[in-house]
Design a protein around this motif. Structure first.
Motif, short mmCIF file in Angstrom:
data_model
loop_
_atom_site.label_atom_id
_atom_site.label_comp_id
_atom_site.label_asym_id
_atom_site.label_seq_id
_atom_site.Cartn_x
_atom_site.Cartn_y
_atom_site.Cartn_z
N THR A 35 102.78 45.31 49.40
CA THR A 35 103.39 44.89 48.14
C THR A 35 103.71 43.39 48.17
N ALA A 36 104.21 42.90 49.30
CA ALA A 36 104.57 41.49 49.43
C ALA A 36 103.36 40.57 49.32
N LEU A 37 102.18 41.11 49.58
CA LEU A 37 100.95 40.32 49.49
C LEU A 37 100.61 39.95 48.05
N GLY A 38 101.17 40.67 47.08
CA GLY A 38 100.99 40.33 45.67
C GLY A 38 99.59 40.57 45.14
N LEU A 39 98.94 41.61 45.61
CA LEU A 39 97.59 41.93 45.15
C LEU A 39 97.60 42.42 43.71
N ARG A 40 96.47 42.20 43.02
CA ARG A 40 96.31 42.67 41.65
C ARG A 40 95.09 43.57 41.55
N PRO A 41 95.04 44.42 40.54
CA PRO A 41 93.85 45.25 40.35
C PRO A 41 92.59 44.38 40.28
N GLY A 42 91.56 44.80 40.99
CA GLY A 42 90.31 44.05 41.01
C GLY A 42 90.19 43.05 42.14
N ASP A 43 91.29 42.80 42.88
CA ASP A 43 91.24 41.85 44.00
C ASP A 43 90.37 42.39 45.13
#
Length: 199
Positions: A35-43
């Motif tokens: 969660t802390a990595l800040g990923l978004r859908p499609g990454d």
């Protein structure tokens, strides 16, 4: 394969089958670090030194079905455990050494690396190789499910000033490898250093 790599592979081969049973409660810590990595859908995200694949489910959840998750590990026995645990459906698996990745430059938005840094034979050059496969502005998470002091106690040793994961050592190491550290947490329940790919 160098002596360093042979040693790492032997270490993890001997422990692969029992790894998840030895550390059954780490799941929430992995999920929080992802969660802390800040990923978004499609990454597109690389799990460097993926081990038994504990990060693959939360990484897949973060990037969604349109994202790309690749787990890379040096040890065939660890990748076998990924499959045995059913985690291979959450990411593509690659048997490779993170110090010489068979991956395109700037192919990923982020790298997740759990417990990896202590096993890198040439940390500066090896972190630079991770930087190579991440686009500028992409992120890196160096994670361990327990902090430095708790890990040292578990291993029956003391933290020494030359510990690579000490903030005073890690920050310049990352800077010299193409990363800029953005946060650093070292507490009993987790170690998590986040960095951004420069330039």
């Amino acid at each position: 394969m160098s002596d360093d790599h042979t040693h790492v592979q032997e270490f993890f081969t001997a422990r692969a089958a029992d790894w998840d049973r030895r550390f059954p409660d780490d799941g929430p810590a992995y999920a929080a670090a992802v969660t802390a990595l800040g990923l978004r859908p499609g990454d597109r995200v690389l799990d460097a030194g993926c081990g038994t694949g504990r990060a693959l489910p939360p990484l897949r959840a973060a990037v969604g079905t349109s994202g790309v998750v690749v787990g890379v590990d040096l040890t065939p026995a660890m990748l076998h455990e990924v499959v045995r645990a059913g985690r291979e459906r959450d990411g593509r698996l690659l048997l490779a050494d993170v110090v010489a990745l068979p991956l395109r430059t700037a192919a990923f938005d982020a790298v997740f690396a759990a417990g990896l840094i202590a096993h890198l034979p040439h940390p500066g050059a090896d972190l630079r190789e991770l930087a190579r496969v991440v686009r500028p502005g992409g992120t890196l998470a160096l994670f361990h499910p327990i902090g430095r002091a708790a890990l040292a106690a578990r291993q029956g040793r003391r933290i020494t000033p030359d510990d690579l994961r000490a903030e005073a050592n890690l920050r310049p190491l990352l800077t010299g490898s193409g990363w800029r550290m953005t946060s650093y947490v070292d507490e009993d329940a987790r170690f998590l250093a986040l960095a951004v790919r420069e330039g």
